[in-house]
Design an enzyme around this catalytic site. Structure first.
Site, PDB file in Angstrom:
ATOM      1  N   ASP A 293      -2.712   1.853  -8.777  1.00 47.27           N
ATOM      2  CA  ASP A 293      -1.636   1.186  -9.517  1.00 47.27           C
ATOM      3  C   ASP A 293      -0.304   1.741  -9.021  1.00 47.27           C
ATOM      4  O   ASP A 293      -0.252   2.423  -7.995  1.00 47.27           O
ATOM      5  CB  ASP A 293      -1.845   1.316 -11.036  1.00 47.27           C
ATOM      6  CG  ASP A 293      -1.765   2.760 -11.524  1.00 47.27           C
ATOM      7  OD1 ASP A 293      -1.303   3.642 -10.753  1.00 47.27           O
ATOM      8  OD2 ASP A 293      -2.148   3.014 -12.682  1.00 47.27           O
ATOM      9  N   GLU A 294       0.771   1.486  -9.764  1.00 50.21           N
ATOM     10  CA  GLU A 294       2.093   1.905  -9.279  1.00 50.21           C
ATOM     11  C   GLU A 294       2.299   3.416  -9.337  1.00 50.21           C
ATOM     12  O   GLU A 294       3.199   3.938  -8.686  1.00 50.21           O
ATOM     13  CB  GLU A 294       3.197   1.193 -10.065  1.00 50.21           C
ATOM     14  CG  GLU A 294       3.308  -0.269  -9.724  1.00 50.21           C
ATOM     15  CD  GLU A 294       4.521  -0.915 -10.369  1.00 50.21           C
ATOM     16  OE1 GLU A 294       5.591  -0.274 -10.387  1.00 50.21           O
ATOM     17  OE2 GLU A 294       4.377  -2.048 -10.852  1.00 50.21           O
TER      18      GLU A 294
ATOM     19  N   GLY B 191      -9.801  10.390   9.501  1.00 48.80           N
ATOM     20  CA  GLY B 191     -10.583   9.159   9.384  1.00 48.80           C
ATOM     21  C   GLY B 191     -12.065   9.356   9.147  1.00 48.80           C
ATOM     22  O   GLY B 191     -12.859   8.467   9.475  1.00 48.80           O
ATOM     23  N   SER B 192     -12.460  10.489   8.545  1.00 48.22           N
ATOM     24  CA  SER B 192     -13.899  10.656   8.288  1.00 48.22           C
ATOM     25  C   SER B 192     -14.385   9.694   7.206  1.00 48.22           C
ATOM     26  O   SER B 192     -15.523   9.216   7.263  1.00 48.22           O
ATOM     27  CB  SER B 192     -14.229  12.106   7.939  1.00 48.22           C
ATOM     28  OG  SER B 192     -13.774  12.446   6.651  1.00 48.22           O
TER      29      SER B 192
ATOM     30  N   HIS C 283      -9.851  10.300  -3.855  1.00 47.55           N
ATOM     31  CA  HIS C 283      -9.095  11.526  -4.116  1.00 47.55           C
ATOM     32  C   HIS C 283     -10.062  12.701  -4.221  1.00 47.55           C
ATOM     33  O   HIS C 283     -11.087  12.599  -4.903  1.00 47.55           O
ATOM     34  CB  HIS C 283      -8.302  11.369  -5.415  1.00 47.55           C
ATOM     35  CG  HIS C 283      -7.425  12.548  -5.705  1.00 47.55           C
ATOM     36  ND1 HIS C 283      -6.252  12.777  -5.014  1.00 47.55           N
ATOM     37  CD2 HIS C 283      -7.560  13.565  -6.582  1.00 47.55           C
ATOM     38  CE1 HIS C 283      -5.710  13.897  -5.462  1.00 47.55           C
ATOM     39  NE2 HIS C 283      -6.484  14.396  -6.405  1.00 47.55           N
TER      40      HIS C 283
ATOM     41  N   GLU D  61     -17.566  12.479  -0.893  1.00 48.12           N
ATOM     42  CA  GLU D  61     -16.647  11.358  -0.618  1.00 48.12           C
ATOM     43  C   GLU D  61     -17.323  10.304   0.251  1.00 48.12           C
ATOM     44  O   GLU D  61     -17.194   9.098   0.007  1.00 48.12           O
ATOM     45  CB  GLU D  61     -15.385  11.863   0.105  1.00 48.12           C
ATOM     46  CG  GLU D  61     -14.506  12.769  -0.735  1.00 48.12           C
ATOM     47  CD  GLU D  61     -13.216  13.129  -0.009  1.00 48.12           C
ATOM     48  OE1 GLU D  61     -12.681  12.298   0.741  1.00 48.12           O
ATOM     49  OE2 GLU D  61     -12.737  14.274  -0.190  1.00 48.12           O
TER      50      GLU D  61
ATOM     51  N   ARG E 160       1.178   7.841   2.581  1.00 48.91           N
ATOM     52  CA  ARG E 160       2.403   7.241   2.051  1.00 48.91           C
ATOM     53  C   ARG E 160       2.128   6.519   0.744  1.00 48.91           C
ATOM     54  O   ARG E 160       1.106   5.846   0.607  1.00 48.91           O
ATOM     55  CB  ARG E 160       3.008   6.270   3.058  1.00 48.91           C
ATOM     56  CG  ARG E 160       3.578   6.963   4.303  1.00 48.91           C
ATOM     57  CD  ARG E 160       4.247   5.948   5.198  1.00 48.91           C
ATOM     58  NE  ARG E 160       5.275   5.219   4.478  1.00 48.91           N
ATOM     59  CZ  ARG E 160       6.523   5.651   4.317  1.00 48.91           C
ATOM     60  NH1 ARG E 160       6.894   6.796   4.821  1.00 48.91           N
ATOM     61  NH2 ARG E 160       7.401   4.935   3.645  1.00 48.91           N
TER      62      ARG E 160
END
Ligand code: DQB
Ligand code: GRF
Length: 209
Positions: A147-148, A18-19, A115, A180, A97
């Protein structure tokens, strides 16, 4: 400065440390920041992210996928919690997930992910290790709409990070993480200011009105 409209309501999905959540929470301490974290959801009960949320008085919800028959039902439970908290923007921050099409469509154009590589290079898991193994000299971080596909959505912001000869996965990850933590709050601010427009694969950043 006074702002236009109420703050954008952000729901963060996180599986671990959780940074990035913490960087977002820290950015939202500024009363001029145009967004607030209103709920944090984790698939892992022991996630540090849930503790960080609770420490700031933000509702922290654990949803165990094992309590649901399939991915679609699990995703519907996530949508339920997001809707309950009237979330405008969903931010994945180390969420492990894959989101199914139902969830992606329920929040179309309103889900972001971060990412640890310069997409489309090194999608999927262990991006920093992939970059080291490939031998690139520059990698980085990407914030993109979800997206998917996996790590395929339109790119919002990127930052480059040098790979040093002595780097390990840990030292490189740490250098990327610094970027990030500034990139994600910037992307959320742009969204909340209404300055992001998705045009096919491109995300246009409009000038401040
Ligand atoms: C991730 C990229 C890959 C994985 C997890 C997160 C992964 O392969 N996990 C093992 C399989 C777990 C599972 O079956 O659920 N990056 N959803 C959509 N699109 C994305 C990105 C992440 C998480 C969920 C996306 C995502 O780009 N639809 C974060
Ligand atoms: C970060 O490297 C992020 O880019 C990736 O997962 C990691 C999450 O770290 N998606 P943290 O939980 O935010 O500390």
């Amino acid at each position: 400065m006074t702002r236009g409209g109420p703050p954008v309501r952000v729901g963060v999905l996180a599986s671990g440390r959780g940074s990035n959540l913490q960087a977002i929470l820290d950015a939202t301490r500024d009363p001029d920041f145009p967004a607030r974290v209103v709920v944090v959801i984790s698939d892992r009960e022991e996630a540090r992210a849930l503790e960080r949320a609770a420490a700031r008085g933000v509702p922290a919800v654990h949803l165990n996928s094992k309590d649901y028959a399939d991915r679609d039902r699990y995703d519907r439970a996530i949508v339920g919690v997001l809707a309950e908290h009237r979330v405008d923007l969903v931010c994945l921050a180390g969420f492990m997930r894959i989101l199914g099409p139902g969830l992606v469509h329920a929040f179309a154009g309103r889900i972001m992910n971060i990412h640890p590589a310069l997409l489309p290079a090194f999608p999927g898991l262990a991006a920093q290790r992939q970059a080291l193994e490939y031998g690139v000299k520059i990698t980085g971080a990407t914030v993109h709409f979800v997206d998917e596909g996996v790590d395929t959505g339109p790119i919002i912001l990127q930052a480059g990070v040098p790979v040093r000869p002595e780097d390990t996965e840990e030292t490189l990850s740490e250098r990327i993480l610094v970027e990030e933590h500034s990139l994600y709050p910037r992307a959320i601010r742009l969204f909340a200011e209404g300055r992001l427009r998705i045009a096919g694969r491109r995300v246009l950043v409009e000038a401040t009105p």
